[in-house]
Design a protein around this motif. Structure first.
Motif, PDB file in Angstrom:
ATOM      1  N   SER A 121       1.349  12.514 -13.893  1.00 21.99           N
ATOM      2  CA  SER A 121       1.969  11.516 -13.008  1.00 21.99           C
ATOM      3  C   SER A 121       3.311  11.051 -13.552  1.00 21.99           C
ATOM      4  O   SER A 121       4.260  10.847 -12.786  1.00 21.99           O
ATOM      5  CB  SER A 121       1.035  10.323 -12.824  1.00 21.99           C
ATOM      6  N   ALA A 122       3.394  10.870 -14.870  1.00 21.44           N
ATOM      7  CA  ALA A 122       4.658  10.434 -15.469  1.00 21.44           C
ATOM      8  C   ALA A 122       5.748  11.481 -15.254  1.00 21.44           C
ATOM      9  O   ALA A 122       6.882  11.146 -14.912  1.00 21.44           O
ATOM     10  CB  ALA A 122       4.472  10.139 -16.952  1.00 21.44           C
ATOM     11  N   MET A 123       5.411  12.762 -15.445  1.00 20.96           N
ATOM     12  CA  MET A 123       6.399  13.829 -15.244  1.00 20.96           C
ATOM     13  C   MET A 123       6.822  13.893 -13.776  1.00 20.96           C
ATOM     14  O   MET A 123       8.009  13.927 -13.457  1.00 20.96           O
ATOM     15  CB  MET A 123       5.834  15.176 -15.698  1.00 20.96           C
ATOM     16  N   ARG A 124       5.857  13.893 -12.884  1.00 22.34           N
ATOM     17  CA  ARG A 124       6.159  14.008 -11.451  1.00 22.34           C
ATOM     18  C   ARG A 124       7.045  12.850 -10.988  1.00 22.34           C
ATOM     19  O   ARG A 124       8.072  13.046 -10.339  1.00 22.34           O
ATOM     20  CB  ARG A 124       4.866  14.033 -10.643  1.00 22.34           C
ATOM     21  N   ASN A 125       6.644  11.645 -11.317  1.00 26.29           N
ATOM     22  CA  ASN A 125       7.324  10.481 -10.765  1.00 26.29           C
ATOM     23  C   ASN A 125       8.627  10.141 -11.485  1.00 26.29           C
ATOM     24  O   ASN A 125       9.563   9.642 -10.874  1.00 26.29           O
ATOM     25  CB  ASN A 125       6.359   9.299 -10.717  1.00 26.29           C
ATOM     26  N   SER A 126       8.724  10.447 -12.784  1.00 26.34           N
ATOM     27  CA  SER A 126      10.018  10.251 -13.459  1.00 26.34           C
ATOM     28  C   SER A 126      11.025  11.292 -12.972  1.00 26.34           C
ATOM     29  O   SER A 126      12.230  11.014 -12.915  1.00 26.34           O
ATOM     30  CB  SER A 126       9.869  10.297 -14.987  1.00 26.34           C
ATOM     31  N   SER A 127      10.533  12.480 -12.611  1.00 23.55           N
ATOM     32  CA  SER A 127      11.429  13.494 -12.028  1.00 23.55           C
ATOM     33  C   SER A 127      11.946  13.023 -10.675  1.00 23.55           C
ATOM     34  O   SER A 127      13.138  13.197 -10.358  1.00 23.55           O
ATOM     35  CB  SER A 127      10.706  14.835 -11.891  1.00 23.55           C
ATOM     36  N   LEU A 128      11.054  12.432  -9.870  1.00 24.34           N
ATOM     37  CA  LEU A 128      11.508  11.833  -8.610  1.00 24.34           C
ATOM     38  C   LEU A 128      12.599  10.791  -8.883  1.00 24.34           C
ATOM     39  O   LEU A 128      13.644  10.788  -8.226  1.00 24.34           O
ATOM     40  CB  LEU A 128      10.349  11.144  -7.903  1.00 24.34           C
ATOM     41  N   ILE A 169      19.691   9.452 -20.448  1.00 22.96           N
ATOM     42  CA  ILE A 169      18.436  10.122 -20.787  1.00 22.96           C
ATOM     43  C   ILE A 169      17.383   9.596 -19.826  1.00 22.96           C
ATOM     44  O   ILE A 169      17.169   8.383 -19.728  1.00 22.96           O
ATOM     45  CB  ILE A 169      18.019   9.814 -22.229  1.00 22.96           C
ATOM     46  N   ILE A 170      16.752  10.513 -19.112  1.00 24.37           N
ATOM     47  CA  ILE A 170      15.666  10.131 -18.218  1.00 24.37           C
ATOM     48  C   ILE A 170      14.365  10.421 -18.968  1.00 24.37           C
ATOM     49  O   ILE A 170      13.964  11.580 -19.132  1.00 24.37           O
ATOM     50  CB  ILE A 170      15.715  10.895 -16.876  1.00 24.37           C
ATOM     51  N   GLY A 171      13.759   9.358 -19.467  1.00 26.53           N
ATOM     52  CA  GLY A 171      12.502   9.483 -20.175  1.00 26.53           C
ATOM     53  C   GLY A 171      11.345   9.144 -19.254  1.00 26.53           C
ATOM     54  O   GLY A 171      11.535   8.647 -18.144  1.00 26.53           O
ATOM     55  N   MET A 172      10.130   9.430 -19.741  1.00 32.50           N
ATOM     56  CA  MET A 172       8.934   9.134 -18.953  1.00 32.50           C
ATOM     57  C   MET A 172       7.916   8.457 -19.854  1.00 32.50           C
ATOM     58  O   MET A 172       7.619   8.942 -20.944  1.00 32.50           O
ATOM     59  CB  MET A 172       8.358  10.401 -18.336  1.00 32.50           C
ATOM     60  N   ASP A 173       7.407   7.340 -19.387  1.00 33.12           N
ATOM     61  CA  ASP A 173       6.439   6.559 -20.141  1.00 33.12           C
ATOM     62  C   ASP A 173       5.033   6.952 -19.721  1.00 33.12           C
ATOM     63  O   ASP A 173       4.624   6.708 -18.581  1.00 33.12           O
ATOM     64  CB  ASP A 173       6.671   5.067 -19.909  1.00 33.12           C
TER      65      ASP A 173
END
Length: 196
Positions: A119-126, A85-89
């Motif tokens: 920023s969390a969405m963009r960088n966790s997607s990266l 699971i790729i979560g974002m904080d």
């Protein structure tokens, strides 16, 4: 820096595929630690590193995750040797004094939840993309997917971390190449790109 050879490029991109079926070869805690040791080196904005990963290596964890997914994705998760699971904080900025110590980057995000979420969405997607490439570089195959109830995943896996939300999930293992469909088309440069 020298260019990677053709064999490496094939493994990472040209011959790599998204897998739905895997061989019966386990993925170990050492394997996922090795993947993380590469993922964490990938660049994110101001070294934000907002991804929070949960590696579902045992059958019970995969079953809990499968219960949140669509029927076809649930079957893929159950059959895979591992899932992640790729979560974002969205409170990633609290770590910036340690992760980006040469500027007061935390202050950029204090009091601005909307900016933190973007920023969390963009960088966790990266970071999720880096995960796919790191796994491939280490000889694994990956099956990233949507088709799940993100709220149910959050409740089942991130209840103790209210600032973390699910971005996407993926299966992981050694893919069964005998089950692959023909590769889907890829566009020519001119179709999706412009040079200015």
């Amino acid at each position: 820096m020298p260019q990677l050879d053709s064999t490496a490029l094939d493994q990472l991109f040209r011959e790599a595929r998204t897998f739905n079926h895997y061989l019966d070869t386990p993925v170990t805690a050492d394997d996922v630690r090795a993947i993380w040791d590469l993922v964490k080196m990938g660049p994110t904005s101001a070294n934000q590193l907002p991804a929070r990963l949960i590696w579902c290596l045992d059958r019970d964890a995969r079953e809990r995750l499968a219960a949140t997914a669509s029927d076809t994705n649930a079957d893929k998760i159950r059959a895979a040797p591992a899932a992640v699971i790729i979560g974002m904080d969205t409170e990633f900025h609290e770590q910036l004094p340690r992760l980006f110590p040469h500027a007061d980057a935390k202050s950029w995000f204090d009091g601005n939840r909307e900016l933190r979420e973007v920023s969390a969405m963009r960088n966790s997607s990266l970071q999720g993309g880096y995960l796919i490439l790191a796994a491939r570089a280490l000889g694994f195959d990956v099956g990233p997917m949507s088709g799940f109830d993100a709220g149910a995943v959050d409740k089942a896996f991130f209840a103790d971390q209210p600032s973390v939300r699910t971005n996407f999930i993926a299966t992981l293992g050694h893919g069964d190449r005998s089950t692959l469909y023909p590769r889907s088309p890829r566009p020519a440069f001119e179709e999706f790109n412009r040079i200015l």
